[in-house]
Design a protein around this motif. Structure first.
Motif, PDB file in Angstrom:
ATOM      1  N   PRO A  16       0.805  -1.235   0.000  1.00  0.00           N
ATOM      2  CA  PRO A  16       0.000   0.000   0.000  1.00  0.00           C
ATOM      3  C   PRO A  16       0.829   1.272   0.000  1.00  0.00           C
ATOM      4  CG  PRO A  16      -0.893  -1.582   1.566  1.00  0.00           C
ATOM      5  CD  PRO A  16       0.430  -2.123   1.128  1.00  0.00           C
ATOM      6  N   ARG A  47      -3.382  -5.776  -7.975  1.00  0.00           N
ATOM      7  CA  ARG A  47      -4.369  -4.768  -7.563  1.00  0.00           C
ATOM      8  C   ARG A  47      -3.698  -3.434  -7.273  1.00  0.00           C
ATOM      9  NH1 ARG A  47      -9.444  -5.127  -3.388  1.00  0.00           N
ATOM     10  NH2 ARG A  47      -9.498  -2.938  -2.805  1.00  0.00           N
ATOM     11  N   ARG A  48      -2.516  -3.496  -6.631  1.00  0.00           N
ATOM     12  CA  ARG A  48      -1.804  -2.250  -6.318  1.00  0.00           C
ATOM     13  C   ARG A  48      -1.411  -1.509  -7.596  1.00  0.00           C
ATOM     14  NH1 ARG A  48      -1.579   2.247  -3.902  1.00  0.00           N
ATOM     15  NH2 ARG A  48       0.510   3.084  -3.498  1.00  0.00           N
ATOM     16  N   THR A  50      -3.142  -1.226 -10.155  1.00  0.00           N
ATOM     17  CA  THR A  50      -4.333  -0.560 -10.718  1.00  0.00           C
ATOM     18  C   THR A  50      -4.717   0.695  -9.948  1.00  0.00           C
ATOM     19  OG1 THR A  50      -5.955  -1.771  -9.363  1.00  0.00           O
ATOM     20  CG2 THR A  50      -5.213  -2.834 -11.398  1.00  0.00           C
ATOM     21  N   GLU A  51      -3.988   1.006  -8.878  1.00  0.00           N
ATOM     22  CA  GLU A  51      -4.390   2.097  -7.987  1.00  0.00           C
ATOM     23  C   GLU A  51      -3.650   3.403  -8.248  1.00  0.00           C
ATOM     24  OE1 GLU A  51      -3.853   0.313  -4.162  1.00  0.00           O
ATOM     25  OE2 GLU A  51      -5.725  -0.861  -4.289  1.00  0.00           O
ATOM     26  N   SER A  58      -0.853  -2.503 -15.678  1.00  0.00           N
ATOM     27  CA  SER A  58      -1.616  -3.649 -15.186  1.00  0.00           C
ATOM     28  C   SER A  58      -1.986  -4.569 -16.344  1.00  0.00           C
ATOM     29  CB  SER A  58      -2.895  -3.176 -14.482  1.00  0.00           C
ATOM     30  OG  SER A  58      -2.607  -2.237 -13.491  1.00  0.00           O
ATOM     31  N   ARG A  81     -12.086  -4.778 -11.688  1.00  0.00           N
ATOM     32  CA  ARG A  81     -12.187  -3.687 -10.715  1.00  0.00           C
ATOM     33  C   ARG A  81     -11.357  -2.484 -11.163  1.00  0.00           C
ATOM     34  NH1 ARG A  81      -8.948  -1.685  -6.813  1.00  0.00           N
ATOM     35  NH2 ARG A  81      -9.939  -0.764  -4.951  1.00  0.00           N
ATOM     36  N   GLY A  82     -10.135  -2.750 -11.649  1.00  0.00           N
ATOM     37  CA  GLY A  82      -9.268  -1.660 -12.089  1.00  0.00           C
ATOM     38  C   GLY A  82      -9.865  -0.868 -13.234  1.00  0.00           C
ATOM     39  N   PHE A  85     -12.700   1.405 -12.120  1.00  0.00           N
ATOM     40  CA  PHE A  85     -12.272   2.632 -11.439  1.00  0.00           C
ATOM     41  C   PHE A  85     -11.555   3.596 -12.384  1.00  0.00           C
ATOM     42  CE2 PHE A  85     -12.683   0.258  -7.370  1.00  0.00           C
ATOM     43  CZ  PHE A  85     -13.408   1.202  -6.660  1.00  0.00           C
ATOM     44  N   ASN A  86     -10.725   3.066 -13.272  1.00  0.00           N
ATOM     45  CA  ASN A  86      -9.851   3.909 -14.086  1.00  0.00           C
ATOM     46  C   ASN A  86     -10.291   4.061 -15.536  1.00  0.00           C
ATOM     47  OD1 ASN A  86      -7.925   4.113 -11.889  1.00  0.00           O
ATOM     48  ND2 ASN A  86      -7.304   2.019 -12.385  1.00  0.00           N
TER      49      ASN A  86
END
Length: 556
Positions: A16, A47-48, A50-51, A58, A81-82, A85-86
């Motif tokens: 994180p 997942r990280r 994609t943040e 990704s 999920r990525g 969001f993006n």
């Protein structure tokens, strides 16, 4: 390469806090080790990635996975999920549709992101199909899935391609809410707010009454619903019964009574409020301005200043409107001083300032404000064009009109009305014809009767009566009394008494009670020394019981 066991445990904890550069180093470590086989670890890493607001890295990592990882639904869900969001949201839908080909079955972690992407794209028909798939797979009972479906049906516009009426969509949202195992108060509030937005206060109240618990938002939403449909008594009843009131509750009641013209009760609520913010002050100040209580509006603004409340753009617009209508240039100058830097000014405030100076007679100051406003919208340009036209600066008005187009702004109906008005009052016949013809030719704007009226007025003022008559005959509207009056004014310019009589006959066919056409005809005859005919025109007014309104002055 074998990674030490303690490092394998530490990396998930530091992910994180990792920067994008750190992730590249970790990715290199993963490739040269056997960590890709640890799905839990690899999914956290993916997942990280994609943040960071983008999906290119990704996507590259995911596409380079081995065949043994291509069927891991946890990794697919991370990518879905990525994209949700993006973006691009289409990729989210595409991956979802590809899952069955890989032998993967979507579940309660997949569907919410797919439904949300459908909403973002406006693909409500696709969302409805996904809902059917959810029902078949048995995941409708999942709170996350149900919540995403609930929000989708609330967001659906009435014109969506699902082919459903708006009430049907709300019925679906209501059914989903009823079937949810967990129903937080905010979901109830969203449903009530949706009913209120479409004016269905009956359904909103039914829902409000069966809520297991309510918060201040629930009460305020219901009160605003009653205010919206003009049921002030019901709004007042709920207000009195509220266990806890906030500034929104009080402000809603101020607006409720102001909307019914009961400014005294609105002011009593305002004075009784335990706390007032700028929105409360704006509500009362704007209510006075809307009801032409301009002195009261300025007095309340002065009180607001004395109590140290900082005005905002909405405050200035209301107060400048009051100054405009009162012709109070001194107070308007004071507001200008308070506003300060015009380069960072909201365009709506700047436009109000321009209008105030123009209506108070200082068109030069209005123009100075116009020049200093940063990003001007079409309405701002329209106000400046009209201001210059009214003050006789007709050529300047046309220059501004032409400059507006050079700046890439598209004129609208009001722009052309103001420009044609300028031509009419400046005697710019050729320019007026060109502007009128450009409406449909260049901007696909069909001229309205007021545009025809401006051009007819321009032609009549400049002795082009025959062309004006042809325009009246060709226009796709039935001439109103204003058009006939304009033609009659043209007859006075040319002294054409015979045509004036015909124009009056046409005007009287409208069965209007306007005295202007008869008065103007009488004056035309009088100016030609035809006193009997002048008296006859006045006599016709008496026969039809049409009375000329007495002039009045606001100057005491």
């Amino acid at each position: 390469m074998f990674m030490p066991f303690n490092l394998e445990l530490k990396i998930p904890n530091i992910l994180p806090k990792c920067t994008f550069h750190h992730l590249k180093q970790i990715h290199a470590l993963i490739i040269t080790s056997s960590l890709t086989k640890n799905i839990q670890f690899f999914s956290k890493f993916l997942r990280r990635t994609t943040e960071f607001g983008r999906m290119d890295c990704s996507h590259l990592i995911f596409s380079q996975m081995g065949c043994d990882l291509c069927t891991e639904i946890m990794l697919w869900n991370v990518m879905i999920r990525g994209y949700a969001f993006n973006g691009p949201f289409e990729e989210c839908i595409q991956m979802f549709e590809e899952m069955p080909q890989r032998g993967l079955k979507p579940h309660n972690f997949t569907y919410p992101y797919v439904i949300n992407s459908c909403c973002e794209l406006g693909w409500y028909k696709k969302g409805n199909n996904v809902h059917c798939q959810i029902i078949k797979s048995g995941f409708e009972s999942s709170f996350a899935v149900a919540n995403s479906l609930f929000n989708m049906y609330l967001k659906m516009p009435a014109s969506s391609d699902v082919g459903m009426a708006n009430n049907c969509k709300l019925d679906d949202a209501r059914k989903i809410l009823n079937d949810m195992c967990i129903r937080p108060v905010d979901l109830w509030n969203h449903m009530i707010a949706k009913y209120v937005n479409i004016g269905n206060v009956k359904s909103a109240r039914e829902l409000f009454d069966i809520m297991p618990e309510r918060d201040v938002v629930s009460w305020n939403s219901m009160i605003s619903g009653y205010v919206k449909v003009g049921q002030v008594a019901n709004a007042r009843d709920l207000f009195e019964r509220m266990p806890e009131k906030n500034v929104v509750s009080w402000t809603s009641m101020i607006g409720a009574y102001a909307d019914t013209d009961d400014l005294e009760t609105a002011r009593r609520f305002f004075e009784t409020m335990p706390y007032r913010n700028v929105v409360s002050w704006n509500s009362m100040i704007s209510s006075y301005a809307k009801h032409r209580k301009f002195v009261e509006s300025l007095d309340l603004f002065a009180q607001m200043q004395s109590e140290g409340v900082t005005p905002d753009g909405y405050t200035y617009v209301s107060v400048l409107s009051a100054c405009s209508n009162l012709g109070d240039l001194e107070f308007g100058n004071y507001i200008h001083y308070l506003i300060g830097d015009l380069s960072r000014l909201e365009v709506v405030v700047g436009t109000s300032l321009i209008e105030m100076y123009a209506q108070c007679g200082d068109v030069d100051k209005a123009f100075a404000v116009f020049v200093k406003i940063g990003k001007k919208d079409v309405f701002c340009w329209n106000v400046m064009i009209k201001a210059l036209s009214i003050h006789g600066r007709t050529e300047d008005a046309i220059k501004i009109f032409l400059l507006m187009q050079k700046m890439g702004l598209k004129p609208n109906d009001f722009t052309f009305t103001s420009a044609l008005f300028a031509c009419s009052h400046g005697g710019l016949v050729e320019e007026g014809r060109r502007i009128f013809n450009s409406m449909e030719k260049d901007y696909k704007i069909s001229p309205k009767i007021e545009h025809f009226g401006c051009l007819i007025d321009l032609l009549c003022r400049n002795g082009q009566l025959e062309e004006a008559l042809l325009l009246v005959e060709d226009m796709p509207f039935k001439p109103d009394v204003t058009i006939w009056g304009t033609l009659l004014g043209g007859c006075r310019v040319t002294g054409d008494l015979q045509l004036a009589e015909k124009v009056v006959e046409k005007a009287t066919e409208l069965e209007t009670n306007e005295s202007g056409v008869y008065v103007l005809l009488s004056n035309i005859h009088a100016s030609a020394g035809q006193w009997l005919e002048a008296a006859d025109a006045r006599g016709k007014m008496d026969q039809k019981k049409i009375w000329k309104k007495a002039a009045s002055s606001g100057v005491v």
